[in-house]
Motif scaffolding. Structure first.
Motif, PDB file in Angstrom:
ATOM      1  N   ASN A   1       0.821  -1.207   0.000  1.00 25.53           N
ATOM      2  CA  ASN A   1       0.000   0.000   0.000  1.00 25.53           C
ATOM      3  C   ASN A   1       0.857   1.260   0.000  1.00 25.53           C
ATOM      4  O   ASN A   1       0.590   2.234   0.695  1.00 25.53           O
ATOM      5  CB  ASN A   1      -0.977   0.010   1.176  1.00 25.53           C
ATOM      6  CG  ASN A   1      -2.109  -0.981   1.004  1.00 25.53           C
ATOM      7  OD1 ASN A   1      -2.324  -1.507  -0.094  1.00 25.53           O
ATOM      8  ND2 ASN A   1      -2.821  -1.261   2.064  1.00 25.53           N
TER       9      ASN A   1
ATOM     10  N   SER B   1      -5.872 -11.668  -5.173  1.00 22.51           N
ATOM     11  CA  SER B   1      -7.043 -11.198  -5.915  1.00 22.51           C
ATOM     12  C   SER B   1      -6.665 -11.137  -7.385  1.00 22.51           C
ATOM     13  O   SER B   1      -5.926 -10.255  -7.804  1.00 22.51           O
ATOM     14  CB  SER B   1      -7.472  -9.814  -5.420  1.00 22.51           C
ATOM     15  OG  SER B   1      -7.758  -9.856  -4.047  1.00 22.51           O
TER      16      SER B   1
ATOM     17  N   ASP C   1      -6.725  -7.856  -9.940  1.00 20.27           N
ATOM     18  CA  ASP C   1      -5.765  -6.760  -9.859  1.00 20.27           C
ATOM     19  C   ASP C   1      -4.318  -7.228  -9.887  1.00 20.27           C
ATOM     20  O   ASP C   1      -3.416  -6.418 -10.010  1.00 20.27           O
ATOM     21  CB  ASP C   1      -5.995  -5.942  -8.573  1.00 20.27           C
ATOM     22  CG  ASP C   1      -7.364  -5.290  -8.552  1.00 20.27           C
ATOM     23  OD1 ASP C   1      -7.838  -4.878  -9.625  1.00 20.27           O
ATOM     24  OD2 ASP C   1      -7.963  -5.193  -7.469  1.00 20.27           O
ATOM     25  N   SER C   2      -4.075  -8.509  -9.753  1.00 19.99           N
ATOM     26  CA  SER C   2      -2.708  -9.018  -9.682  1.00 19.99           C
ATOM     27  C   SER C   2      -2.078  -9.069 -11.065  1.00 19.99           C
ATOM     28  O   SER C   2      -2.735  -9.385 -12.043  1.00 19.99           O
ATOM     29  CB  SER C   2      -2.692 -10.408  -9.057  1.00 19.99           C
ATOM     30  OG  SER C   2      -3.105 -10.345  -7.713  1.00 19.99           O
TER      31      SER C   2
ATOM     32  N   SER D   1      -2.530  -8.089  -5.604  1.00 16.89           N
ATOM     33  CA  SER D   1      -3.542  -7.622  -4.664  1.00 16.89           C
ATOM     34  C   SER D   1      -3.794  -8.777  -3.709  1.00 16.89           C
ATOM     35  O   SER D   1      -4.097  -9.884  -4.131  1.00 16.89           O
ATOM     36  CB  SER D   1      -4.841  -7.257  -5.387  1.00 16.89           C
ATOM     37  OG  SER D   1      -4.658  -6.100  -6.150  1.00 16.89           O
TER      38      SER D   1
ATOM     39  N   ASP E   1      -5.669 -10.327  -0.170  1.00 18.39           N
ATOM     40  CA  ASP E   1      -6.780 -10.220   0.777  1.00 18.39           C
ATOM     41  C   ASP E   1      -6.333 -10.920   2.050  1.00 18.39           C
ATOM     42  O   ASP E   1      -6.078 -12.119   2.057  1.00 18.39           O
ATOM     43  CB  ASP E   1      -8.023 -10.893   0.188  1.00 18.39           C
ATOM     44  CG  ASP E   1      -9.253 -10.730   1.066  1.00 18.39           C
ATOM     45  OD1 ASP E   1      -9.152 -10.127   2.153  1.00 18.39           O
ATOM     46  OD2 ASP E   1     -10.323 -11.213   0.665  1.00 18.39           O
TER      47      ASP E   1
ATOM     48  N   LYS F   1      -7.720  -5.456   2.009  1.00 19.10           N
ATOM     49  CA  LYS F   1      -7.031  -5.567   0.739  1.00 19.10           C
ATOM     50  C   LYS F   1      -5.712  -4.789   0.790  1.00 19.10           C
ATOM     51  O   LYS F   1      -5.678  -3.660   1.266  1.00 19.10           O
ATOM     52  CB  LYS F   1      -7.910  -5.030  -0.382  1.00 19.10           C
ATOM     53  CG  LYS F   1      -7.460  -5.430  -1.749  1.00 19.10           C
ATOM     54  CD  LYS F   1      -8.517  -5.099  -2.780  1.00 19.10           C
ATOM     55  CE  LYS F   1      -8.149  -5.696  -4.096  1.00 19.10           C
ATOM     56  NZ  LYS F   1      -9.163  -5.485  -5.094  1.00 19.10           N
TER      57      LYS F   1
ATOM     58  N   GLU G   1      -2.307  -3.745  -1.644  1.00 21.39           N
ATOM     59  CA  GLU G   1      -1.654  -3.703  -2.949  1.00 21.39           C
ATOM     60  C   GLU G   1      -0.156  -3.852  -2.704  1.00 21.39           C
ATOM     61  O   GLU G   1       0.430  -3.066  -1.951  1.00 21.39           O
ATOM     62  CB  GLU G   1      -1.944  -2.381  -3.663  1.00 21.39           C
ATOM     63  CG  GLU G   1      -3.417  -2.128  -3.919  1.00 21.39           C
ATOM     64  CD  GLU G   1      -4.078  -3.203  -4.762  1.00 21.39           C
ATOM     65  OE1 GLU G   1      -3.437  -3.717  -5.705  1.00 21.39           O
ATOM     66  OE2 GLU G   1      -5.237  -3.554  -4.476  1.00 21.39           O
TER      67      GLU G   1
END
Length: 173
Positions: free
Chosen positions: A12, A59, A62-63, A71, A73, A78, A80
């Motif tokens: 993130n 995820s 988005d990966s 991404s 979880d 979530k 990044e």
């Protein structure tokens, strides 16, 4: 297996530095941390860190594994993430700011080393992020990936040979 060496992970937007010192130990903030991991499914990882169990889901939407961007979880939150090793960082450093299209066609050695494995041959079609070869440098195995989709035009090296920094390894069409 995760390769030995230094990794920079961005979670993130916050960067952290990890040093993988063995197949089950990392050095983080000066502390050795024991870990184990296994894939329960293609997109679910079981982690055991310092005796505690965790489950992380990737995820898919988005990966972008070819760019080491995922991404995750984790307990319904979530994250990044981008994880890059020393070779990725060196390649970014030496290729940044270069607008020359030939740069994207030529795969050069980011450091001196030995070609351990060559995964392609002339006329092979490759996709961005495909592992073209494995370079051993400073007792670390470094995967060199294709910077773009293309066709292998020329291979200037072979397995078990030594290479110098900036030596041309592979040309893409």
């Amino acid at each position: 297996m995760i390769g030995l060496g230094k990794y920079i992970a961005s979670i993130n937007g916050k960067e952290i530095e990890l040093l993988v010192i063995s197949e089950d130990t990392i050095l983080f903030n000066g502390k050795e941390i024991k870990f184990e991991y296994s894939f329960l499914k293609k997109d679910v990882i079981s982690l055991r860190i310092e005796g505690k169990n965790y489950q992380v889901s990737l995820s898919d939407e988005d990966s972008q594994p070819e760019e080491n961007s995922y991404s995750l979880d984790f307990y319904s939150k979530k994250y990044e993430t981008i994880c890059r090793n020393e070779t990725d960082l060196l390649i970014d450093k030496f290729s940044s700011g270069k607008k020359d299209n030939l740069q994207k066609n030529n795969i050069k050695s980011p450091m001196p080393g030995i070609i351990l494995k060559l995964n392609v041959k002339v006329n092979d079609a490759v996709k961005k992020g495909d592992i073209l070869l494995v370079l051993e440098a400073m007792k670390m195995e470094n995967e060199l990936k294709s910077p773009r989709d293309g066709i292998i035009k020329k291979i200037s090296i072979s397995e078990k040979t030594s290479v110098e920094k900036n030596q041309l390894l592979i040309e893409l069409e």
